[in-house]
Structure formats: structure tokens, C-alpha cells
Design a protein around this motif. Structure first.
Motif, PDB file in Angstrom:
ATOM      1  N   UNK A   1       0.838  -1.205   0.000  1.00 21.71           N
ATOM      2  CA  UNK A   1       0.000   0.000   0.000  1.00 21.71           C
ATOM      3  C   UNK A   1       0.877   1.261   0.000  1.00 21.71           C
ATOM      4  N   UNK A   2       1.912   1.244   0.832  1.00 22.98           N
ATOM      5  CA  UNK A   2       2.831   2.387   0.855  1.00 22.98           C
ATOM      6  C   UNK A   2       3.500   2.562  -0.516  1.00 22.98           C
ATOM      7  N   UNK A   3       4.024   1.456  -1.043  1.00 25.47           N
ATOM      8  CA  UNK A   3       4.748   1.525  -2.314  1.00 25.47           C
ATOM      9  C   UNK A   3       3.840   2.070  -3.416  1.00 25.47           C
ATOM     10  N   UNK A   4       2.601   1.589  -3.456  1.00 25.28           N
ATOM     11  CA  UNK A   4       1.682   2.061  -4.493  1.00 25.28           C
ATOM     12  C   UNK A   4       1.297   3.530  -4.326  1.00 25.28           C
ATOM     13  N   UNK A   5       1.445   4.050  -3.120  1.00 31.02           N
ATOM     14  CA  UNK A   5       1.193   5.480  -2.920  1.00 31.02           C
ATOM     15  C   UNK A   5       2.324   6.324  -3.488  1.00 31.02           C
TER      16      UNK A   5
END
Lengths: 258, 258
Positions: free
Chosen positions: A141-145
Motif C-alpha cells: 500500500x505504501x509503495x503504491x502510494x
């Protein structure tokens, strides 16, 4: 998601910028350097913590954006249970984190980040690794943000990727630094080399660099190599590079090894 | 202008393409390799000569686009008086030409030329040198037919420029060749490194590469360097590069030398 950030350097600035920009909430910042920590906290209206022990187990994750060598020491001062603990270092093992929590991982951005000139695009390769599904979900989720380029890499792959980044990026930059210094000294415009340099980079997108190799070592032009070595007489450390790279080029292309 | 071309490799193809395209007239081509010589002659409807001795003193210039090591031998077989004799090599002295004529010079294109994929733009840096005003006029006219970037460089400057091109371009390419090989072996996509590589190149257009240096050697991270050396155990020639470049980075940034 909610997160704590540990560190106040270039990467910490970038992560806070991107993650808060994407709607995640930063619950606090801890930095060994109080001054830069204050700057980061002030810039984003965050709570500044005075020790790692103040980090509660009440966020989705806690991200350490600090020097490789400092990870160990900070981890010892953390005690988390639900929070996913992350580090952002290319060369540090995921196992450094296991003593502080059950849920941990690595989120490594393979890009050079400078606080005063943060990238605004989403083409920043991210290699990640995780201990369990909870960590995996949080990291993804962090990476996709942050980026459109993500790559799951176990510890071994990440170590190789890190070595490759050093060779292809840091070393390449040093070759240009030497060249730039020689050009300045000899009053030659470095700009004369830019077209061939960008050409080299562009060509590797379609052809393997191995097939594109040129230069005196590739064609066994000993006369030119001897002359170049002599020209570098006052910089023995550059002579050692010149010799080592030439030997390596010759080895890569020696007959039967094309 | 009228010209003869000696050679039938990548550079000869490019020069004939550009110069005839700009309206200059090629009076003949001589190549030690008869087959590629025929191909060049056929492709442009040129007269193929079977020896350097057939080159008459009836053109504005005679351009040698051949290997550095072959220049000497061909020059011995030429006898010109009005014709300006040129070579196109970065590392060869202008003096190699003086025995064949009074008017001579060097036209060195600092760019990688591949016959099957000739560049169509005019951003190809050209460093040139000449013996006298007659040679100067001819070279400048040729250069201006080919490119928008010309640079008058005496023999010493051109030698340094050539060494710089080797370091910044050939060596850089070899770093990428090693990296590409490691990536293939470890099943890692080289594409993960492209953004940081293009970033490095773009950044040097505004900031000196010296100021952009990062990596384990720059921050004296001995632990990572030791681990990288170990990873390269089966390639001692790459270990020698790794060590030599790290030592050079450390020397460049040691205190008092920032």
C-alpha cells in the motif's frame, strides 16, 4: 494509513511528502538530529518525538529512513506488536528488524533523493521484502502510494541489486567526476562528451551494453592504453582504475568468451 | 567540394552519407577490405579504387576513416600536393600525415557511429586540428556540413579529450555491461536500474558529478564494501575494479580535498 517516521534526511522528507500527500497520516517524527527533526516536523505540522521509546504501538507502520549503521541501535529501543516496522536501506538485512516486532519489511527506493529537489514523478523503482502477509499488505500500500514500479525481491536479490546500483550508478558517476576534473584542468568543455554519453545510455535500452563496448581495450590497442596510462601519471589511483577496467574489458571479450 | 574516402567501415559510411547528402562529390573509395569497399561504392554509385596510389591530386580532400594503426601505412602510399589529407582518429597524431602533403588535418567525431543505424541529427561534437589555413578551410567546411558542434583542439587537447571519452563513455558502458551480466545471472530486471541511471546523467547537466557522488565508498561504509567484494569472489577482475574505484572515490573526498 497511519505511520511514524524515524529520520529527517532526504529519504524521510520524501516519504513524509509523498505519504501525507497521498492521504496517509504521520503520527510523529523522531530524529537523532534534533534540528533537522524539528525542521521536518515544522514543515508538515507533525509531532516531534524526543526518543524512539515514545513511538507507540498505535500506527499501521513505523518507517526507519536512517543510515544503515544506525538501524540496529534504533531497533533495540523499539517495542512494537501490531505496527509494521520498515527500513529503507538497500544493503541492510531485513533480519535487523526481527527483534522489535513480528511484522517487518524493507522498502528500498532505487533512486537518488535530494530534499531540496524532490522528484515529482512516479517512476521510482521500489524493491520490497516482508516478513509476513500483514507486513506485505502495508508495504504494498505504501509503495503504491509512491510509485508505479514495484519489485518484490528477497534479501539475496536485493543485495545483488544494491551491488548493481553501486557499479552502474555510483561508479559511473565517479567516471564522470574524474572526466570532469580532467576537462577542467585541461580547459576542455565537458559538454563535448555529453552527446556520446547520452547516446550510450539510450542505446542500452535496446541493445545489451556488452554488445556496445568500444574503446582501446575492446580493440586491444596497446599503444593508446600505454599513452593514457602515462597521461594519468600524477593520479596513481586513476591509473589503477584505468588498468583494472581495461583488464576486465579484455577478459570479457577474450576469444571464446564473446 | 570533392573528396576521396579511404576506408569502408562505420565512419566511412557515415561520412560518405553526410557529405554526398550535403552536395559534396566523392571521386572514389579505397578500402583494404575489398568486399566492404565494394558495398560502399555500390551503395553510393562511387568508383572503387584498388590501391591508395590511384588517389589523384585532383580533389579538395582525401579523408582516411580507418583504424589508428593503419594510418601510417596508408600515408606512405599517398603523394598529394594540393589535396588536404585528413584522418578521423581521436588518439592519432596529426603529424602522421605530414609526409604525404603540406595540407593536412584531423576531423574527429566524438560519437559512436554504427553503419546500420546512422545518426540523422547534427548534435555530433567534432574536434578538429589543421596544419595550415588551406586545411583549416576545408575541415571547417566539411565539419559544418555534418554537425552544429565544432571545437578546435590542438593535439594535446584532443589527446585529453580522447582519454576523457574513454573514461566517461567506454568505461561507463563497461560498468553497465558488468551490471547487466550480474542481473541476468541473478534473474533481476536491469530495468530497475534505468531510472537512477538516467537520473545520474541528467543531473550532471546542472551539477558537477563530483558533488553528486553517493554510494558506500563515499560514506566510508566498509561493511557494505567488504560484503560486495565477497559477492564478486568468482570474478577477480571485477573485484579489482571495485577496489580501485572505491579507493579513488575515497581519495577524491578525503578531508581537506572536498
Amino acid at each position: 494509513m497511519t505511520f511514524y517516521i524515524i529520520g529527517s534526511g532526504n529519504m524521510a522528507w520524501f516519504l513524509v511528502t509523498r505519504l501525507t500527500g497521498a492521504g496517509h497520516v504521520c503520527k510523529g517524527v523522531y530524529s537523532r538530529n534534533h534540528d533537522t527533526g524539528s525542521q521536518l516536523a515544522d514543515a508538515f505540522g507533525l509531532k516531534q518525538l524526543s526518543s524512539p521509546e515514545e513511538i507507540q504501538d498505535d500506527a499501521d507502520c513505523c518507517i526507519m529512513a536512517i543510515a544503515d549503521g544506525a538501524i540496529d541501535e534504533v531497533v533495540k529501543r523499539l517495542s512494537l506488536s501490531n505496527t509494521v516496522l520498515l527500513h529503507t536501506a538497500g544493503a541492510a538485512s531485513i533480519n535487523l528488524l526481527s527483534s522489535a516486532t513480528q511484522h517487518y519489511g524493507v522498502l528500498w527506493l532505487i533512486y537518488s533523493i535530494v530534499k531540496n529537489n524532490l522528484p515529482e514523478h512516479r517512476q521510482i523503482p521500489c524493491a520490497y521484502e516482508y516478513s509476513d502477509t500483514r507486513a506485505k499488505e502495508v508495504i504494498q500500500q505504501l509503495a503504491n502510494s509512491i510509485t508505479d514500479i514495484t519489485y518484490e525481491a528477497d534479501g539475496t536479490s536485493r543485495k545483488w541489486l544494491h551491488l548493481c546500483a553501486v557499479l552502474s550508478n555510483n561508479f559511473t558517476n565517479h567516471m564522470m567526476a574524474i572526466t570532469d576534473e580532467l576537462c577542467r584542468r585541461e580547459g576542455i568543455p565537458f559538454d563535448m562528451l555529453r552527446p556520446i554519453l547520452s547516446q550510450t545510455f539510450e542505446r542500452t535500452t535496446t541493445t545489451p551494453p556488452r554488445a556496445l563496448q568500444t574503446g582501446p581495450a575492446r580493440r586491444n590497442d596497446e599503444k593508446t592504453m600505454t599513452s593514457h596510462m602515462k597521461m594519468l601519471d600524477d593520479h596513481p589511483e586513476w591509473q589503477r582504475i584505468y588498468q583494472a577496467v581495461n583488464e576486465s574489458i579484455k577478459a570479457m571479450y577474450k576469444s571464446g568468451n564473446q
